[in-house]
Motif scaffolding. Structure first.
Motif, PDB file in Angstrom:
ATOM      1  N   GLU A   1     -44.642   5.587  31.926  1.00 41.41           N
ATOM      2  CA  GLU A   1     -44.515   4.646  30.811  1.00 41.41           C
ATOM      3  C   GLU A   1     -43.501   5.114  29.768  1.00 41.41           C
ATOM      4  O   GLU A   1     -43.084   4.332  28.914  1.00 41.41           O
ATOM      5  CB  GLU A   1     -45.875   4.429  30.142  1.00 41.41           C
ATOM      6  N   TYR A   2     -43.107   6.379  29.842  1.00 47.55           N
ATOM      7  CA  TYR A   2     -42.145   6.925  28.887  1.00 47.55           C
ATOM      8  C   TYR A   2     -40.821   7.285  29.543  1.00 47.55           C
ATOM      9  O   TYR A   2     -40.067   8.117  29.036  1.00 47.55           O
ATOM     10  CB  TYR A   2     -42.748   8.155  28.190  1.00 47.55           C
ATOM     11  N   ASP A   3     -40.522   6.640  30.668  1.00 50.07           N
ATOM     12  CA  ASP A   3     -39.250   6.905  31.346  1.00 50.07           C
ATOM     13  C   ASP A   3     -38.052   6.582  30.460  1.00 50.07           C
ATOM     14  O   ASP A   3     -37.025   7.277  30.495  1.00 50.07           O
ATOM     15  CB  ASP A   3     -39.160   6.106  32.650  1.00 50.07           C
ATOM     16  N   ASP A   4     -38.151   5.526  29.645  1.00 49.35           N
ATOM     17  CA  ASP A   4     -37.043   5.168  28.756  1.00 49.35           C
ATOM     18  C   ASP A   4     -36.821   6.237  27.694  1.00 49.35           C
ATOM     19  O   ASP A   4     -35.682   6.529  27.324  1.00 49.35           O
ATOM     20  CB  ASP A   4     -37.294   3.808  28.104  1.00 49.35           C
ATOM     21  N   ASP A   5     -37.911   6.826  27.199  1.00 55.76           N
ATOM     22  CA  ASP A   5     -37.777   7.902  26.207  1.00 55.76           C
ATOM     23  C   ASP A   5     -37.115   9.125  26.836  1.00 55.76           C
ATOM     24  O   ASP A   5     -36.299   9.794  26.193  1.00 55.76           O
ATOM     25  CB  ASP A   5     -39.155   8.275  25.648  1.00 55.76           C
TER      26      ASP A   5
END
Length: 490
Positions: free
Chosen positions: A239-243
């Motif tokens: 869920e935090y791949d973009d971060d």
């Protein structure tokens, strides 16, 4: 022949032809009056998917004449333990399996995979005191915007009790990881090599649905002409791949030519996120093999080579990866570095020089996925199909499905990955995370610059962790196979 299109959360982002059909076992429930629906789901899911299915006699395909409604032998077997939990532990798990687990509520498990859990924001390690039954805890880091972030507690602080009760091998789980939302830590100091209670107390409250961004520290600095990036990454959470993408992109824009990834407190997580991070570090050539999967014989023989191989990626979602293109990577590890952390190291080894600094890793080379009682979907948890899960069976299993091999075929690290430079954390000198003088980071910088200086890296009080707070989240030290492809089932 009825066919069901499923979104199988276990292999690579690959399309599968209509000729690729996977045969699944019968899915009829046994005698409904026996109230063993959970055990029936467990047996059938494990019989099909479990990596060690052939090693567990009770999971053998010929163990029962049939496993359908009215089968007395099968129903009696399902009723042979006092609870589904005991049935799973005592009847279905191979003796060498250290990692398969379950949860009575699939939502708790899937939230944890997304980095959501009940937490007060204090991450800590637990250490046994000499040969006694007593333990002490030391704070590793405090999460931003958590309850602990507003309290007078920091990295390196020690505690020996909870609510006035000394921590021991027999009570620490209930005191620290029980259903209690609130507890008070009894603090201590480290004096002349001894853990000494100091009569100070810190009260903490666990917050429901607390979300941890695993990108904890991302910074760059220039030392002796070397441009160095540092990323402390504490869980592979998709869920935090973009971060993660943003952090690497920022480091790339700053012109770094060296990267230190700190995985010392990272217990694992998403296989796909690991693949994405490896691609950001090394290369985006999608013809390069990232890993090969090995399942039980029942699954392995039905899958093609393309379904068993996972390649490097060139995008994170719709965003193009601008890879760092490194030929050397520095990784900080500890005994708490597990599964996906080890996968990153092992899968990059055939391509670049990975310099591992710290302690021997945990040794978790198997992957798992989430199974629920959705029989038309071959028991695989799919977020868009939660309404198809049997309302009478809300349990979820997270069994080991197989092992990941790197491009050279290597996967034998059950004893852990041994660092090139061994350096345990020091209770006498934990340092500040992200600071150039923090011992493990300083040692990595020394490797990069080649300037040894006069720094003494002697560890006076090495920390031998028994367990940690991360291990008691539902995900623990699991490697979750969440890469995807469409598969047609018979």
């Amino acid at each position: 022949m009825n066919k069901y299109f499923i979104f199988l959360t276990i292999i690579a982002l690959i399309s599968c032809s209509k000729d690729d059909e996977l045969t699944i076992p019968g899915t009829v429930n046994p005698d409904p009056l026996a109230n063993v629906q959970v055990q029936d789901f467990m047996w059938k899911a494990m019989n099909f998917w479990y990596f060690w299915q052939s090693e567990v006699s009770d999971l053998a395909d010929d163990r029962f004449p049939n496993t359908t409604e009215g089968s007395k032998a099968y129903t009696d077997f399902l009723n042979s333990e006092n609870s589904p939990a005991e049935f799973f532990d005592n009847k279905l798990v191979f003796i060498q399996d250290r990692f398969s687990f379950y949860n009575a509520d699939y939502r708790v498990l899937t939230n944890s995979l997304a980095g959501i859990s009940r937490s007060n924001g204090m991450e800590f390690g637990l250490v046994r005191i000499a040969d006694s039954e007593e333990l002490f805890g030391y704070v590793r880091y405090i999460l931003p915007n958590s309850d602990a972030a507003g309290k007078d507690i920091k990295r390196g602080d020690l505690f020996t009790g909870v609510d006035g009760e000394t921590l021991t091998l027999s009570n620490y789980i209930g005191l620290l990881f029980g259903e209690n939302n609130d507890y008070t830590l009894n603090m201590a100091d480290f004096v002349n090599g001894e853990i000494v209670p100091n009569n100070e107390e810190i009260s903490l409250t666990k917050q429901e649905a607390f979300a941890e961004n695993p990108v904890f520290i991302s910074k760059s600095f220039e030392i002796n002409g070397e441009k160095i990036g540092y990323l402390m990454y504490n869980q592979f959470t998709n869920e935090y791949d973009d971060d993660l993408y943003d952090a690497i992109t920022t480091l790339n824009s700053s012109g770094i030519t060296n990267l230190i990834i700190d995985l010392r407190y990272n217990p694992g997580g998403s296989v796909n996120t690991t693949r994405l991070l490896a691609s950001m570090i090394y290369d985006t050539n999608t013809a390069n093999l990232f890993l090969k999967k090995r399942y039980n014989d029942k699954i392995q023989e039905q899958l093609s080579q393309s379904q068993l191989e996972v390649y490097f990626a060139d995008k994170v979602g719709s965003r193009t990866i601008n890879s760092l293109g490194l030929n050397k990577l520095y990784v900080l590890t500890s005994a708490s570095s597990a599964s996906a952390s080890e996968l990153l190291i092992n899968s990059l080894e055939p391509y670049i020089d990975v310099v591992q600094i710290g302690d021997v890793t945990r040794g978790k080379n198997e992957f798992s996925t989430t199974l629920v009682d959705d029989r038309e979907n071959s028991y695989l948890y799919t977020p868009t199909r939660v309404d198809k899960i049997n309302p009478e069976v809300q349990w979820a299993l997270q069994p080991l499905l197989g092992r990941n091999e790197n491009a050279d075929g290597f996967s034998d690290y059950t004893s852990g990955l041994v660092p090139d430079v061994q350096l345990k954390e020091d209770l006498d000198n934990l340092g500040v995370l992200g600071d150039q003088n923090e011992p493990l980071l300083a040692r990595a910088i020394e490797e990069i610059t080649g300037v040894s200086g006069k720094r003494d890296f002697t560890v006076k009080s090495p920390i031998d962790v028994m367990t940690s707070s991360k291990m008691f989240s539902p995900i623990g030290d699991k490697m979750i196979d969440d890469t995807h492809y469409n598969l047609e089932l018979e």
